[in-house]
Scaffold this active site. Structure first.
Site, PDB file in Angstrom:
ATOM      1  N   GLU A 361       0.843  -1.198   0.000  1.00 57.64           N
ATOM      2  CA  GLU A 361       0.000   0.000   0.000  1.00 57.64           C
ATOM      3  C   GLU A 361       0.882   1.253   0.000  1.00 57.64           C
ATOM      4  OE1 GLU A 361      -4.236   0.408   1.910  1.00 57.64           O
ATOM      5  OE2 GLU A 361      -2.837   1.465   3.229  1.00 57.64           O
ATOM      6  N   HIS A 392       5.734 -26.826   3.036  1.00 59.13           N
ATOM      7  CA  HIS A 392       4.785 -27.865   2.596  1.00 59.13           C
ATOM      8  C   HIS A 392       3.667 -27.236   1.782  1.00 59.13           C
ATOM      9  CE1 HIS A 392       6.954 -30.329   5.504  1.00 59.13           C
ATOM     10  NE2 HIS A 392       6.865 -29.280   6.308  1.00 59.13           N
ATOM     11  N   LYS A 508     -13.797   1.681  -3.813  1.00 58.03           N
ATOM     12  CA  LYS A 508     -14.783   1.944  -2.759  1.00 58.03           C
ATOM     13  C   LYS A 508     -15.986   2.685  -3.353  1.00 58.03           C
ATOM     14  CE  LYS A 508     -11.324   2.473   0.964  1.00 58.03           C
ATOM     15  NZ  LYS A 508     -10.701   3.446   1.914  1.00 58.03           N
TER      16      LYS A 508
HETATM   17  O1  F6P Z   1      -8.667   1.489   2.168  1.00 53.39           O
HETATM   18  C1  F6P Z   1      -7.390   1.522   2.620  1.00 53.39           C
HETATM   19  C2  F6P Z   1      -7.315   2.138   3.995  1.00 53.39           C
HETATM   20  O2  F6P Z   1      -7.589   3.482   3.939  1.00 53.39           O
HETATM   21  C3  F6P Z   1      -5.976   1.881   4.648  1.00 53.39           C
HETATM   22  O3  F6P Z   1      -4.995   2.776   4.276  1.00 53.39           O
HETATM   23  C4  F6P Z   1      -6.348   1.963   6.102  1.00 53.39           C
HETATM   24  O4  F6P Z   1      -5.394   1.384   6.917  1.00 53.39           O
HETATM   25  C5  F6P Z   1      -7.676   1.213   6.105  1.00 53.39           C
HETATM   26  O5  F6P Z   1      -8.276   1.518   4.852  1.00 53.39           O
HETATM   27  C6  F6P Z   1      -8.609   1.541   7.211  1.00 53.39           C
HETATM   28  O6  F6P Z   1      -8.876   2.901   7.230  1.00 53.39           O
HETATM   29  P1  F6P Z   1      -9.481   3.592   8.546  1.00 53.39           P
HETATM   30  O7  F6P Z   1      -8.520   3.372   9.646  1.00 53.39           O
HETATM   31  O8  F6P Z   1      -9.668   5.024   8.161  1.00 53.39           O
HETATM   32  O9  F6P Z   1     -10.807   2.912   8.832  1.00 53.39           O
END
Ligand code: F6P
Length: 558
Positions: A361, A392, A508
Site C-alpha cells: 500500500e 509444505h 470503494k
Molecule cells: O482502504 C485503505 C485504507 O484506507 C488503509 O490505508 C487503512 O489502513 C484502512 O483503509 C482503514 O482505514 P481507517 O482506519 O480510516 O478505517
C-alpha cells in the site's frame, strides 16, 4: 534535488550496468570463488541484538557501493531527516508522516510547525493507560454492572493488522491482570468474523473498540452497527450501549462524537499518522489491553531504538537502508518481482500479512512524487507464511518454479524457558525450525545441478536472514520499525510517495454505487455485461432464496 528522473542519474546507470552480470552469475559460483572468504563479513551487519545476513543476495561489495552512491545521489540522508523532523513528506496529502513521534519518550521535544507534538502524544497515551487500568482492574463496568471479559477490536487494514499481529505474537507476555481478558479482532465487511464471535460472547461483558483513522470506512462502521444491533437484543438504549460498551479510536473526533461515542470513550490520534503506521497510537489499545501498558511501552521502545539507529547509523551500516537498497536492487534492477516473507516462528504468522499492507500500500505506485508516470519497476509482490509450513505449501515453486523470488528468512535463536521434558522437547522443535530455516535459504541459493529433470534445483534465489535472540515486545517493535524505514528508503530511491493510497478510492466508490443498484436505488443500465449478469444472478438468487425460505417457513408453519 536534481530535477533528473531517477533513471537518468549516473549513479542509477552505474547500478544498472551491474545488473546483467548478476542476472547471469550464479551464487554457487560466487561462493566457489576465492573472494567468498570475505563475503560473509562484507555482507552481514549486527545491531542491538539483530543479525542481518544478506550474503545470500545476488550482489557483492562493489554493487553495494554503487547502491550506496545512488542513495547519496537521491539525497537519502536528507530524506531521512525530513521524515523524522516532521516535514510534509506526504506530498500529495500535504502532511507529515510522524509515526516515529509516537514512540518518542515523554522527555523528548519535537517541534513541528511551531508546536511541540510530544505532550499531546503522551496525553493520549495517558488516556489509553487510564482505560487499560480500569478494564484490568474490572472498574470498567457494562450496563448491568458486570466487568468486561471480552474486548472486540473492530477495524480494517492499518486499524487491524498491526494490533492483531502484536497481540497474537506476544500473547505470552500478558501480565496477570490481563490474563482473564480475551481480545478479539473483527475486520471483514461480510460480517463472518463478527457472526462467529457473537455466538460465544455476552453483551453484558463485551466491550467494542471501533478503530478507524477516518471513522468512515464502511467495513468498520457496518461491523459496528451489527455489534450495536446485537447489543440491542439485551439493552435497548443506544446511548447507554455506546457509553458502557464502545470505545472509539480515530483521527476524526468530530465523527466519533457524531456517531454517539462519548468524548471520555474516545482516543484520538492525528492525520500525520498513516493508517498502516498507526499501531503505535491509540490504534494499539488492544495491544496494551493484552500486554499491559508496560508491554506496549516496550514495543514503542524497540521501535524508537530502531528510529535512532535509522537516524544516526552511516548508510553502509544502517539496517533499514540496506534492506531498502536490496529491495530496489532485486525488484528494479534484477527484475525479481516476488518477495516472500518467511518467519520461522509461528508466533509471527501474521507478520507477512501485516507487511503486505505496509509495503504494497506504501510502494505499490507507478507515478513519482509529482504524479508523473515512472518507467521502472517499484514494489514487488509480497506474500508469506510461517516458513516451515510454507515448505509444505509454496516452496515447490521457490525451488523448481520459473519465477525468481527474493526471500526474507526471520527467526529467533532462543525460545521456551521451561525446564521439564516438555520444555526440552519444545527446544528440540525450535532447533528443528532453525535447521530448516538455514537449510532452505542455502538450497534456494545453491540449488542442486548434479541431477537433472524432476530432481534439478536451479538455485540462485536470493535471500536475507534476520536472526535475533528472543521475540519480545521490544524486539517486535524494532522489527516492525525496521520494515517501516526500509519501505521509506525504497520509496526515496524510487522517488515515490509511500504515505498516500489514492489507488484504494475508486473501488470503494464503485462499490457504493453497485450497492445502490443491489438495493434498487440505482440502475446498472450503463454497466458492462459481466457485472449486469452477476447482479442479475445475485438478485435472482436472493429472490429465489427468499422465495425458497418463505416457502420453507410456510411449510414449517403449515
Ligand atoms: O482502504 C485503505 C485504507 O484506507 C488503509 O490505508 C487503512 O489502513 C484502512 O483503509 C482503514 O482505514 P481507517 O482506519 O480510516 O478505517
Amino acid at each position: 534535488m536534481s530535477s533528473k528522473a531517477r533513471n537518468e542519474l549516473s549513479e542509477w546507470q552505474a547500478v544498472a550496468a551491474q545488473a546483467p552480470i548478476w542476472q547471469q552469475r550464479h551464487l554457487r559460483d560466487v561462493w566457489g570463488a576465492r573472494s567468498a572468504s570475505t563475503r560473509t563479513a562484507e555482507l552481514t551487519r549486527t545491531h542491538d541484538g539483530l543479525l542481518f545476513d544478506f550474503s545470500k543476495q545476488r550482489l557483492d561489495a562493489s554493487v553495494l557501493n554503487d547502491l550506496l552512491a545512488l542513495a547519496e545521489a537521491c539525497e537519502l540522508p536528507r530524506a531521512i531527516e525530513r521524515l523524522l523532523s516532521g516535514d510534509r513528506v506526504n506530498q500529495s496529502e500535504d502532511r507529515a508522516a510522524l509515526h516515529t513521534a509516537l514512540r518518542l519518550p515523554a522527555t523528548s521535544q519535537l517541534v513541528v510547525e511551531g508546536e511541540d507534538v510530544v505532550p499531546a502524544i503522551h496525553a493520549s497515551l495517558a488516556r489509553m493507560s487510564d482505560i487499560v487500568s480500569r478494564i484490568h482492574a474490572q472498574q470498567w463496568r457494562g450496563v448491568t454492572g458486570e466487568a468486561i471479559s471480552d474486548v472486540v477490536s473492530i477495524g480494517v487494514g492499518g486499524s487491524d493488522l498491526g494490533p492483531y499481529l502484536a497481540t497474537q505474537s506476544l500473547a505470552e507476555f500478558a501480565p496477570p491482570e490481563a490474563r482473564g481478558l480475551h481480545v478479539h479482532f473483527v475486520s471483514s465487511i461480510d460480517g463472518t468474523q463478527l457472526a462467529d464471535l457473537l455466538d460465544h460472547l455476552r453483551p453484558e461483558t463485551t466491550l467494542f473498540v471501533v478503530a478507524s483513522k477516518s471513522f468512515s470506512t464502511i467495513d468498520t462502521l457496518s461491523n459496528a452497527e451489527t455489534a450495536i444491533a446485537w447489543m440491542r437484543t439485551r439493552i435497548s438504549d443506544r446511548a447507554r450501549i455506546l457509553r458502557h460498551h464502545f470505545i472509539g479510536v480515530s483521527a476524526k473526533p468530530e465523527k466519533m462524537t457524531a456517531y454517539g461515542i462519548p468524548e471520555s470513550n474516545q482516543i484520538r490520534f492525528w492525520d500525520w499518522v498513516g493508517g498502516r503506521f498507526s499501531l503505535w497510537s491509540g490504534i494499539g489499545l488492544p495491544i496494551a489491553l493484552k500486554l499491559g501498558m508496560a508491554g506496549f511501552k516496550q514495543l514503542l521502545a524497540g521501535a524508537h531504538a530502531m528510529d535512532t539507529h535509522f537516524a544516526q547509523a552511516p548508510l553502509a551500516d544502517n539496517l533499514p537502508v540496506l534492506m531498502g537498497l536490496l529491495q530496489v536492487w532485486n525488484s528494479t534492477f534484477l527484475g525479481i518481482n516476488g518477495q516472500a516473507i518467511l518467519p520461522y516462528d509461528a508466533r509471527l504468522k501474521l507478520f507477512p500479512s501485516y507487511l503486505t499492507q505496509l509495503e504494497m500500500e506504501s510502494n505499490g505506485k507507478s507515478v513519482d512524487r509529482l504524479g508523473k508516470p515512472i518507467d521502472y519497476a517499484t514494489c514487488p509482490i509480497l506474500w508469506g507464511e510461517v516458513g516451515s509450513n510454507a515448505q509444505h505449501a509454496f516452496y515447490q515453486l521457490l525451488h523448481q518454479g520459473t519465477q525468481p523470488v527474493a526471500c526474507d528468512f526471520i527467526a529467533p535463536i532462543r525460545r521456551y524457558s521451561r525446564d521439564d521434558d516438555t520444555g526440552s522437547s519444545l527446544q528440540h522443535q525450535q532447533q528443528l525450525a532453525l535447521a530448516n530455516c538455514l537449510a532452505q535459504s542455502r538450497v534456494l541459493m545453491l540449488g542442486d545441478a548434479t541431477r537433472q529433470g524432476h530432481h534439478y534445483y536451479r538455485g540462485n534465489q536470493p535471500s536475507s536472514t534476520l536472526l535475533f535472540d528472543e521475540l519480545t515486545p521490544y524486539r517486535l517493535g524494532q522489527l516492525i520499525a525496521l520494515y517501516e524505514h526500509k519501505v521509506y528508503v525504497a520509496s526515496a530511491l524510487w522517488n515515490i510517495n509511500p504515505f498516500d493510497q489514492w489507488g484504494v478510492e475508486l473501488g470503494k466508490k464503485i462499490a457504493t454505487a453497485t450497492h445502490s443498484v443491489m438495493t434498487g436505488a440505482a440502475s446498472a443500465d450503463d454497466y458492462d455485461g459481466s457485472t449486469q449478469q452477476l447482479l442479475r444472478v445475485i438478485a435472482d438468487g436472493r429472490a429465489g432464496w427468499e422465495r425458497a425460505s418463505s416457502r420453507a417457513d410456510k411449510e414449517q408453519l403449515s
